[in-house]
Motif scaffolding. Sequence first.
Motif, PDB file in Angstrom:
ATOM      1  N   ALA A  40       0.734  -1.416   0.258  1.00 21.37           N
ATOM      2  CA  ALA A  40       0.002   0.144  -0.148  1.00 21.37           C
ATOM      3  C   ALA A  40       0.759   1.177  -0.010  1.00 21.37           C
ATOM      4  O   ALA A  40       0.565   2.431  -0.716  1.00 21.37           O
ATOM      5  N   GLU A  41       2.008   1.289   0.641  1.00 21.56           N
ATOM      6  CA  GLU A  41       2.822   2.419   0.938  1.00 21.56           C
ATOM      7  C   GLU A  41       3.463   2.841  -0.473  1.00 21.56           C
ATOM      8  O   GLU A  41       3.838   3.770  -0.785  1.00 21.56           O
ATOM      9  N   HIS A  42       3.814   1.770  -1.092  1.00 22.84           N
ATOM     10  CA  HIS A  42       4.744   1.832  -2.110  1.00 22.84           C
ATOM     11  C   HIS A  42       3.859   1.640  -3.631  1.00 22.84           C
ATOM     12  O   HIS A  42       4.954   1.412  -4.617  1.00 22.84           O
ATOM     13  N   ALA A  43       2.512   1.550  -3.510  1.00 26.57           N
ATOM     14  CA  ALA A  43       2.074   1.422  -4.812  1.00 26.57           C
ATOM     15  C   ALA A  43       2.391   0.096  -5.509  1.00 26.57           C
ATOM     16  O   ALA A  43       2.443   0.135  -6.868  1.00 26.57           O
ATOM     17  N   PHE A  44       2.585  -1.038  -4.825  1.00 32.63           N
ATOM     18  CA  PHE A  44       2.564  -2.292  -5.447  1.00 32.63           C
ATOM     19  C   PHE A  44       1.217  -2.867  -5.545  1.00 32.63           C
ATOM     20  O   PHE A  44       0.329  -2.718  -4.709  1.00 32.63           O
ATOM     21  N   ASP A  45       0.873  -3.810  -6.472  1.00 35.76           N
ATOM     22  CA  ASP A  45      -0.103  -4.471  -6.764  1.00 35.76           C
ATOM     23  C   ASP A  45       0.449  -6.010  -6.591  1.00 35.76           C
ATOM     24  O   ASP A  45       1.380  -6.251  -6.924  1.00 35.76           O
ATOM     25  N   GLN A  46      -0.574  -7.088  -6.445  1.00 34.78           N
ATOM     26  CA  GLN A  46      -0.041  -8.337  -6.636  1.00 34.78           C
ATOM     27  C   GLN A  46       0.455  -8.831  -7.945  1.00 34.78           C
ATOM     28  O   GLN A  46       1.358  -9.636  -8.068  1.00 34.78           O
ATOM     29  N   ALA A  47      -0.033  -8.412  -8.973  1.00 34.71           N
ATOM     30  CA  ALA A  47       0.540  -8.763 -10.325  1.00 34.71           C
ATOM     31  C   ALA A  47       1.845  -8.374 -10.505  1.00 34.71           C
ATOM     32  O   ALA A  47       2.744  -8.945 -11.050  1.00 34.71           O
ATOM     33  N   ASP A  48       2.031  -7.178  -9.865  1.00 31.29           N
ATOM     34  CA  ASP A  48       3.638  -6.605  -9.897  1.00 31.29           C
ATOM     35  C   ASP A  48       4.627  -7.585  -8.995  1.00 31.29           C
ATOM     36  O   ASP A  48       5.597  -7.809  -9.604  1.00 31.29           O
ATOM     37  N   TRP A  85       9.514  -8.489 -23.385  1.00 26.71           N
ATOM     38  CA  TRP A  85      10.817  -8.200 -23.505  1.00 26.71           C
ATOM     39  C   TRP A  85      11.274  -6.792 -23.842  1.00 26.71           C
ATOM     40  O   TRP A  85      10.352  -5.999 -24.604  1.00 26.71           O
ATOM     41  N   LEU A  86      12.391  -6.456 -23.589  1.00 27.99           N
ATOM     42  CA  LEU A  86      12.874  -5.092 -24.066  1.00 27.99           C
ATOM     43  C   LEU A  86      14.336  -5.078 -24.045  1.00 27.99           C
ATOM     44  O   LEU A  86      14.970  -5.926 -23.367  1.00 27.99           O
ATOM     45  N   ALA A 174       2.267  -9.681 -18.273  1.00 23.51           N
ATOM     46  CA  ALA A 174       3.604  -9.083 -18.345  1.00 23.51           C
ATOM     47  C   ALA A 174       4.026  -7.951 -19.071  1.00 23.51           C
ATOM     48  O   ALA A 174       4.943  -7.370 -18.586  1.00 23.51           O
ATOM     49  N   LYS A 175       3.084  -7.764 -19.935  1.00 21.76           N
ATOM     50  CA  LYS A 175       3.371  -6.480 -20.768  1.00 21.76           C
ATOM     51  C   LYS A 175       3.092  -5.119 -19.882  1.00 21.76           C
ATOM     52  O   LYS A 175       3.833  -4.294 -19.899  1.00 21.76           O
ATOM     53  N   GLN A 176       2.081  -5.373 -18.966  1.00 19.94           N
ATOM     54  CA  GLN A 176       1.794  -4.458 -17.963  1.00 19.94           C
ATOM     55  C   GLN A 176       2.908  -4.079 -16.942  1.00 19.94           C
ATOM     56  O   GLN A 176       3.169  -2.990 -16.681  1.00 19.94           O
ATOM     57  N   ALA A 177       3.458  -5.147 -16.603  1.00 21.85           N
ATOM     58  CA  ALA A 177       4.521  -4.872 -15.550  1.00 21.85           C
ATOM     59  C   ALA A 177       5.821  -4.516 -16.026  1.00 21.85           C
ATOM     60  O   ALA A 177       6.194  -3.705 -15.348  1.00 21.85           O
ATOM     61  N   LEU A 178       5.915  -4.900 -17.466  1.00 26.52           N
ATOM     62  CA  LEU A 178       7.202  -4.345 -17.977  1.00 26.52           C
ATOM     63  C   LEU A 178       7.018  -2.769 -18.324  1.00 26.52           C
ATOM     64  O   LEU A 178       8.148  -1.998 -17.846  1.00 26.52           O
ATOM     65  N   ALA A 179       5.724  -2.387 -18.658  1.00 24.47           N
ATOM     66  CA  ALA A 179       5.330  -0.784 -18.802  1.00 24.47           C
ATOM     67  C   ALA A 179       5.711  -0.207 -17.391  1.00 24.47           C
ATOM     68  O   ALA A 179       6.141   1.006 -17.462  1.00 24.47           O
ATOM     69  N   LYS A 180       5.366  -0.730 -16.269  1.00 26.20           N
ATOM     70  CA  LYS A 180       5.504  -0.298 -14.932  1.00 26.20           C
ATOM     71  C   LYS A 180       7.032   0.083 -14.786  1.00 26.20           C
ATOM     72  O   LYS A 180       7.580   0.973 -13.994  1.00 26.20           O
ATOM     73  N   ALA A 182       9.666  -0.334 -16.847  1.00 28.68           N
ATOM     74  CA  ALA A 182      10.574   0.522 -17.987  1.00 28.68           C
ATOM     75  C   ALA A 182      10.163   1.767 -18.289  1.00 28.68           C
ATOM     76  O   ALA A 182      10.854   2.625 -18.750  1.00 28.68           O
ATOM     77  N   GLY A 183       8.759   2.177 -18.109  1.00 22.31           N
ATOM     78  CA  GLY A 183       8.232   3.454 -18.430  1.00 22.31           C
ATOM     79  C   GLY A 183       8.005   3.612 -20.071  1.00 22.31           C
ATOM     80  O   GLY A 183       7.706   2.483 -20.660  1.00 22.31           O
ATOM     81  N   THR A 184       8.390   4.686 -20.617  1.00 18.70           N
ATOM     82  CA  THR A 184       8.439   4.808 -22.224  1.00 18.70           C
ATOM     83  C   THR A 184       9.229   3.974 -22.918  1.00 18.70           C
ATOM     84  O   THR A 184      10.384   3.948 -22.766  1.00 18.70           O
ATOM     85  N   THR A 185       8.662   3.290 -23.827  1.00 18.72           N
ATOM     86  CA  THR A 185       9.580   2.445 -24.815  1.00 18.72           C
ATOM     87  C   THR A 185       9.230   2.678 -26.019  1.00 18.72           C
ATOM     88  O   THR A 185       8.220   3.284 -26.389  1.00 18.72           O
ATOM     89  N   VAL A 186      10.034   2.091 -26.937  1.00 13.92           N
ATOM     90  CA  VAL A 186       9.956   2.467 -28.341  1.00 13.92           C
ATOM     91  C   VAL A 186       9.517   0.890 -28.944  1.00 13.92           C
ATOM     92  O   VAL A 186      10.489   0.063 -28.892  1.00 13.92           O
ATOM     93  N   SER A 187       8.388   0.795 -29.699  1.00 16.05           N
ATOM     94  CA  SER A 187       7.957  -0.725 -30.234  1.00 16.05           C
ATOM     95  C   SER A 187       8.792  -0.773 -31.488  1.00 16.05           C
ATOM     96  O   SER A 187       9.076   0.186 -32.219  1.00 16.05           O
ATOM     97  N   ILE A 188       9.097  -1.993 -32.043  1.00 17.59           N
ATOM     98  CA  ILE A 188       9.925  -2.315 -33.114  1.00 17.59           C
ATOM     99  C   ILE A 188       8.889  -3.285 -34.126  1.00 17.59           C
ATOM    100  O   ILE A 188       8.328  -4.052 -33.493  1.00 17.59           O
TER     101      ILE A 188
END
Length: 230
Positions: A40-48, A85-86, A174-180, A182-188
Amino acid sequence: MTPRERLRAKIAALQAKTAAAGCTEAEAMAAAAVAARLMAEHAFDQADIEMTEATAPDSSTRTTNRTTWRDKVSGAIALVTNCAWLIRTNDGDVLFVGREPGPDIAAYLRDVCFRAVERALREFKETPFYQRRRKLSTRRQAAADFVEGMVLRLTVRLLELFRSVRDDDARAAAKQALAKRAGTTVSITMKERKERYSAAGGAGWRAGADVGLHHGVAGTAAPKQIGSGS
């Protein structure tokens, strides 16, 4: 490991303290309470918390946004292991994120496939077909067609090998977790090549059939669900 990664690992360890794991009921409840507070303090959810990650070294020289055969292999492996993946050019590696044991399997398979392609390509360059190409440009084209054929065969085999454990929901998580993380990414975009030498492509296709592929790091049977959380 970053402070956030250490905190995520701490929360996961707290959640692992259950009566079934040998803790008393009081100890398990206390650990669960601390884990919930930290989340709760650090804004984690179970999926993360459930997401794991693994990295593989990547020394590819990238001067454009064009995809390489290495990208195609990595993308196929991420797909079948329910991972996102990234490519991290600054860190010189590729990051796989997903539920256990997906990322570790992905990093292992990537290493196996890369070494197999590089070894087979060296052998192809010793063949009469390749040696008969006199220009550097035609040799490069023949080599590229060989690799393309081999990567295609490896991709087909991976899709078949992991067909029973593919999970679109797990990969979306997994894609949602990666976005959290890594932040902004560029798709190829994986672009198809125009083949010039079908004989080279066919040789690559045949070489791809000889690579020893397994579900796990130790070659064990496939988990019932990679990344399903069960």
